[in-house]
Design a protein around this motif. Structure first.
Motif, PDB file in Angstrom:
ATOM      1  N   LYS A 177       8.581   2.547  -2.483  1.00  0.00           N
ATOM      2  CA  LYS A 177       8.775   1.135  -2.770  1.00  0.00           C
ATOM      3  C   LYS A 177       9.811   0.868  -3.696  1.00  0.00           C
ATOM      4  O   LYS A 177      10.872  -0.021  -3.439  1.00  0.00           O
ATOM      5  N   LYS A 178       9.947   1.762  -4.639  1.00  0.00           N
ATOM      6  CA  LYS A 178      11.083   1.704  -5.575  1.00  0.00           C
ATOM      7  C   LYS A 178      12.367   1.949  -4.890  1.00  0.00           C
ATOM      8  O   LYS A 178      13.334   1.418  -5.578  1.00  0.00           O
ATOM      9  N   LYS A 179      12.508   2.549  -3.858  1.00  0.00           N
ATOM     10  CA  LYS A 179      13.803   2.862  -3.377  1.00  0.00           C
ATOM     11  C   LYS A 179      14.273   1.562  -2.687  1.00  0.00           C
ATOM     12  O   LYS A 179      15.462   1.319  -2.568  1.00  0.00           O
ATOM     13  N   ASP A 201       0.700  -1.308   0.063  1.00  0.00           N
ATOM     14  CA  ASP A 201       0.024   0.109   0.036  1.00  0.00           C
ATOM     15  C   ASP A 201       0.903   1.287  -0.124  1.00  0.00           C
ATOM     16  O   ASP A 201       0.452   2.386  -0.252  1.00  0.00           O
ATOM     17  N   LEU A 202       2.334   1.256   0.216  1.00  0.00           N
ATOM     18  CA  LEU A 202       2.946   2.448   0.149  1.00  0.00           C
ATOM     19  C   LEU A 202       2.925   2.990  -1.080  1.00  0.00           C
ATOM     20  O   LEU A 202       2.811   2.306  -2.090  1.00  0.00           O
ATOM     21  N   VAL A 223      13.142  -2.526   5.735  1.00  0.00           N
ATOM     22  CA  VAL A 223      12.020  -1.539   5.307  1.00  0.00           C
ATOM     23  C   VAL A 223      11.977  -0.595   6.489  1.00  0.00           C
ATOM     24  O   VAL A 223      11.574  -1.078   7.595  1.00  0.00           O
ATOM     25  N   GLU A 224      12.217   0.754   6.167  1.00  0.00           N
ATOM     26  CA  GLU A 224      12.173   1.595   7.415  1.00  0.00           C
ATOM     27  C   GLU A 224      10.915   1.994   7.941  1.00  0.00           C
ATOM     28  O   GLU A 224      10.668   2.349   8.906  1.00  0.00           O
ATOM     29  N   GLU A 225       9.752   1.824   6.854  1.00  0.00           N
ATOM     30  CA  GLU A 225       8.605   2.574   7.295  1.00  0.00           C
ATOM     31  C   GLU A 225       7.742   1.558   7.955  1.00  0.00           C
ATOM     32  O   GLU A 225       6.778   2.060   8.433  1.00  0.00           O
ATOM     33  N   LEU A 226       7.810   0.140   8.088  1.00  0.00           N
ATOM     34  CA  LEU A 226       7.276  -0.545   8.644  1.00  0.00           C
ATOM     35  C   LEU A 226       8.160  -1.351   9.676  1.00  0.00           C
ATOM     36  O   LEU A 226       8.845  -2.184   9.234  1.00  0.00           O
ATOM     37  N   GLU A 227       8.076  -1.069  11.108  1.00  0.00           N
ATOM     38  CA  GLU A 227       9.070  -1.583  11.833  1.00  0.00           C
ATOM     39  C   GLU A 227       9.036  -3.228  12.205  1.00  0.00           C
ATOM     40  O   GLU A 227      10.001  -3.890  12.510  1.00  0.00           O
ATOM     41  N   ASP A 228       7.931  -3.853  11.901  1.00  0.00           N
ATOM     42  CA  ASP A 228       7.752  -5.195  11.861  1.00  0.00           C
ATOM     43  C   ASP A 228       8.012  -6.073  10.800  1.00  0.00           C
ATOM     44  O   ASP A 228       7.801  -7.428  10.968  1.00  0.00           O
ATOM     45  N   PHE A 229       8.021  -5.567   9.722  1.00  0.00           N
ATOM     46  CA  PHE A 229       7.880  -5.921   8.287  1.00  0.00           C
ATOM     47  C   PHE A 229       9.022  -7.064   8.394  1.00  0.00           C
ATOM     48  O   PHE A 229       8.634  -8.359   7.983  1.00  0.00           O
TER      49      PHE A 229
END
Length: 316
Positions: A67-69, A61-62, A123-129
């Motif tokens: 996502k491309k980074k 959903d980002l 993944v920086e945006e989602l701490e549990d991913f």
């Protein structure tokens, strides 16, 4: 046979030798005939499955630029994000209608590997991913090793024959997002007809529909497991190693009916790869007068390289 056979891993883990042998016989027969089973009582808890899907949906959903980074050049798509349409089935030029992520092996300190795996992308945006993804990775790897133990017995090998090769192997966990279809696809499907590269594939999310398997008689059948079952199939490496005794069956993910185009689809396959130095030479137990040796000797690493070139993830 209009659906894939269902087997229960609890039979194999039982202290009752008859139940254990029942599982070996059932999965061996299924893999010789159609190459697919639905498996219940695996090691993934409902809680872990729910957590993984929540993390995966949050990632996809980002924003695309975010996502491309995580799409890292030079990794041949083996870690991180792979954008929409990048991969195609062998022999097909149209890109599949999907985007996906790759988690890879984080080997144990005492694994004594002869190779170095790429690091997982964080993944920086989602701490549990990453944490949840790797927890699922471990449970799927554990399930896969028990399936391989049953297949070793079916073939006539020592039960733990695959253990060394499969543990700390070059396996991949691939959460896939098939976005809603917005216009008539020009020759493309969600996943083109293909066989998998690896030893075995363990698939979460097939219960949402679309997965089809090609029977020996040329008919496509829907693979419809129960919600708590994994779909597990033989890959090309295992077919080659068993000299075609176990079948790597062609399968695909078809586009939904037009009235369901607005629905996304998620599935999460775990591709169980061995260590790269594993010899895929045809096993002596699978060679006889009626089935002479079908393949040249090759290692798992050499075979993987060939196939990544063929499906467009690696340049020659």
């Amino acid at each position: 046979m209009n659906n894939i056979p269902s087997v229960d891993l609890a039979d194999f883990l039982s202290d009752d030798p008859k139940r254990k042998q029942k599982f070996v016989d059932e999965i061996g027969k299924a893999y010789e005939e159609i190459g697919f089973v639905a498996l219940k009582n695996h090691f993934l808890s409902d809680k872990l499955v729910d957590e993984l899907y929540n993390e995966v949906k949050s990632f996809f959903d980002l924003q695309l630029e975010t996502k491309k980074k995580y799409e890292i050049e030079g990794l041949a798509g083996q870690r991180g994000y792979i954008s929409f349409g990048k991969e195609h089935a062998k022999g097909k030029k149209e890109g599949d209608l999907k985007e996906f992520w790759h988690f890879g092996q984080e080997p144990a300190e005492d694994a004594n590997l002869t190779e170095e795996y790429p690091k997982n992308v964080q993944v920086e945006e989602l701490e549990d991913f990453n944490h949840v993804g790797m927890e699922a990775y471990r449970m799927l790897e554990k399930t896969g090793i028990y399936v391989l133990r049953a297949l070793a017995l079916h073939i006539g090998l020592k039960e733990t024959y695959f253990d060394h090769w499969a543990s700390n192997g070059n396996s991949i966990l691939r959460p896939i997002h098939y976005p809603p279809i917005t216009e008539e696809p020009k020759g493309a499907v969600r996943a083109g007809a293909h066989g998998d590269i690896n030893l075995i594939t363990l698939l979460m999310g097939a219960s949402t529909g679309g997965l089809q398997v090609l029977r020996k008689d040329g008919e496509w059948i829907d693979a419809i497991p129960q919600e708590d079952e994994l779909v597990i199939n033989v890959g090309d490496m295992l077919e080659r190693h068993t000299n075609n005794k176990l079948r790597s069956t062609v399968h695909r993910v078809v586009n939904p009916p037009k009235e369901e185009w607005d629905k996304p689809r998620y599935s999460i396959p775990f591709f169980l790869h061995p260590r790269s130095e594993m010899p895929l030479d045809c096993l002596e137990e699978c060679i006889d007068e009626n089935n002479p040796k079908q393949y040249e000797d090759i290692t798992a690493g050499e075979f993987l390289h060939q196939r990544l070139v063929e499906i467009g993830l690696l340049k020659k």
